[in-house]
Design a protein around this motif. Structure first.
Motif, short mmCIF file in Angstrom:
data_model
loop_
_atom_site.label_atom_id
_atom_site.label_comp_id
_atom_site.label_asym_id
_atom_site.label_seq_id
_atom_site.Cartn_x
_atom_site.Cartn_y
_atom_site.Cartn_z
N THR A 130 -7.84 8.65 0.35
CA THR A 130 -7.98 10.05 0.75
C THR A 130 -6.84 10.89 0.22
N PHE A 131 -5.60 10.40 0.37
CA PHE A 131 -4.45 11.16 -0.10
C PHE A 131 -4.43 11.26 -1.62
N SER A 132 -4.87 10.21 -2.31
CA SER A 132 -4.94 10.27 -3.78
C SER A 132 -5.93 11.34 -4.22
N PHE A 133 -7.08 11.39 -3.57
CA PHE A 133 -8.08 12.42 -3.88
C PHE A 133 -7.52 13.81 -3.57
N LEU A 134 -6.83 13.94 -2.45
CA LEU A 134 -6.26 15.23 -2.07
C LEU A 134 -5.22 15.70 -3.08
N MET A 135 -4.34 14.79 -3.52
CA MET A 135 -3.34 15.16 -4.52
C MET A 135 -3.99 15.55 -5.84
N TYR A 136 -5.06 14.84 -6.21
CA TYR A 136 -5.79 15.19 -7.43
C TYR A 136 -6.37 16.60 -7.31
N GLN A 137 -6.96 16.91 -6.15
CA GLN A 137 -7.51 18.25 -5.94
C GLN A 137 -6.42 19.32 -6.01
N GLN A 138 -5.26 19.01 -5.46
CA GLN A 138 -4.17 19.99 -5.46
C GLN A 138 -3.69 20.34 -6.87
N ILE A 139 -3.68 19.37 -7.77
CA ILE A 139 -3.16 19.67 -9.10
C ILE A 139 -4.22 20.22 -10.03
N THR A 140 -5.50 20.03 -9.71
CA THR A 140 -6.56 20.51 -10.62
C THR A 140 -7.20 21.81 -10.14
N TRP A 141 -6.84 22.30 -8.95
CA TRP A 141 -7.47 23.51 -8.43
C TRP A 141 -6.93 24.73 -9.15
N HIS A 142 -7.82 25.64 -9.53
CA HIS A 142 -7.41 26.84 -10.26
C HIS A 142 -7.56 28.06 -9.40
N PRO A 185 2.32 10.82 0.30
CA PRO A 185 2.88 9.47 0.33
C PRO A 185 3.87 9.26 1.48
N LEU A 186 4.64 10.30 1.81
CA LEU A 186 5.57 10.20 2.92
C LEU A 186 4.82 9.96 4.24
N LEU A 187 3.74 10.69 4.43
CA LEU A 187 2.92 10.50 5.63
C LEU A 187 2.32 9.10 5.66
N LEU A 188 1.87 8.60 4.52
CA LEU A 188 1.33 7.24 4.43
C LEU A 188 2.39 6.21 4.80
N ILE A 189 3.60 6.39 4.33
CA ILE A 189 4.69 5.47 4.66
C ILE A 189 4.97 5.49 6.16
N SER A 200 -7.03 -1.75 6.64
CA SER A 200 -8.19 -0.95 6.22
C SER A 200 -7.90 0.54 6.35
N ALA A 201 -7.28 0.92 7.45
CA ALA A 201 -6.94 2.34 7.65
C ALA A 201 -5.95 2.80 6.59
N ALA A 202 -4.99 1.96 6.22
CA ALA A 202 -4.02 2.32 5.20
C ALA A 202 -4.70 2.51 3.84
N ILE A 203 -5.67 1.67 3.53
CA ILE A 203 -6.40 1.80 2.26
C ILE A 203 -7.21 3.09 2.25
N ILE A 218 0.84 -1.20 0.00
CA ILE A 218 0.00 0.00 0.00
C ILE A 218 0.88 1.25 0.00
N SER A 219 1.96 1.23 0.77
CA SER A 219 2.89 2.36 0.77
C SER A 219 3.51 2.57 -0.61
N LEU A 220 3.90 1.48 -1.26
CA LEU A 220 4.47 1.57 -2.60
C LEU A 220 3.47 2.12 -3.60
N ILE A 221 2.23 1.67 -3.51
CA ILE A 221 1.19 2.18 -4.41
C ILE A 221 1.00 3.68 -4.18
N GLY A 222 0.98 4.10 -2.91
CA GLY A 222 0.87 5.54 -2.60
C GLY A 222 2.01 6.34 -3.18
#
Length: 111
Positions: free
Chosen positions: A99-111, A53-57, A91-94, A11-15
């Motif tokens: 959540t972090f994937s969604f957050l990163m997506y929001q960070q790069i698409t926010w105008h 991802p660092l926080l997830l690791i 489960s918590a890691a998933i 899961i850490s590697l995927i993140g």
């Protein structure tokens, strides 16, 4: 124990791969903080996306330490299955990964 540890590290590697993927497609600056009024009041380098991802690791490695300690304290080091407590950590890691994937997506698409 090895199955739970392998799962958490996977899961850490995927993140980390998701974070690197977002860095490759992100603009030079990304939103770091968005106010309640949907206004970006802080921006930074796209490499700041590696914080999630660092926080997830870190969280997963602390979970692994907890798993090892729990199994050692209750003499379960040789049990070949994933225990219920370990499923909670997985489960918590998933949830954090999603959540972090969604957050990163929001960070790069926010105008």
């Amino acid at each position: 124990m090895k199955k739970a540890i392998l799962t958490l590290r996977l899961i850490s590697l995927i993140g980390l791969l998701v974070g690197v993927g977002f860095i490759l497609v992100a603009p030079q600056t990304v939103a770091l903080h968005i106010t309640a009024d949907n206004v970006v009041d802080s921006s930074g380098s796209r490499f700041m996306l590696l914080l999630e991802p660092l926080l997830l690791i870190i969280v997963n490695e602390v979970s692994i330490l907890s798993i090892k300690r729990y199994r050692r304290n209750f003499s379960l080091t040789e049990a070949p299955m994933i225990l219920v407590k370990e499923w909670y950590y997985i489960s918590a890691a998933i949830v954090l990964l999603i959540t972090f994937s969604f957050l990163m997506y929001q960070q790069i698409t926010w105008h």
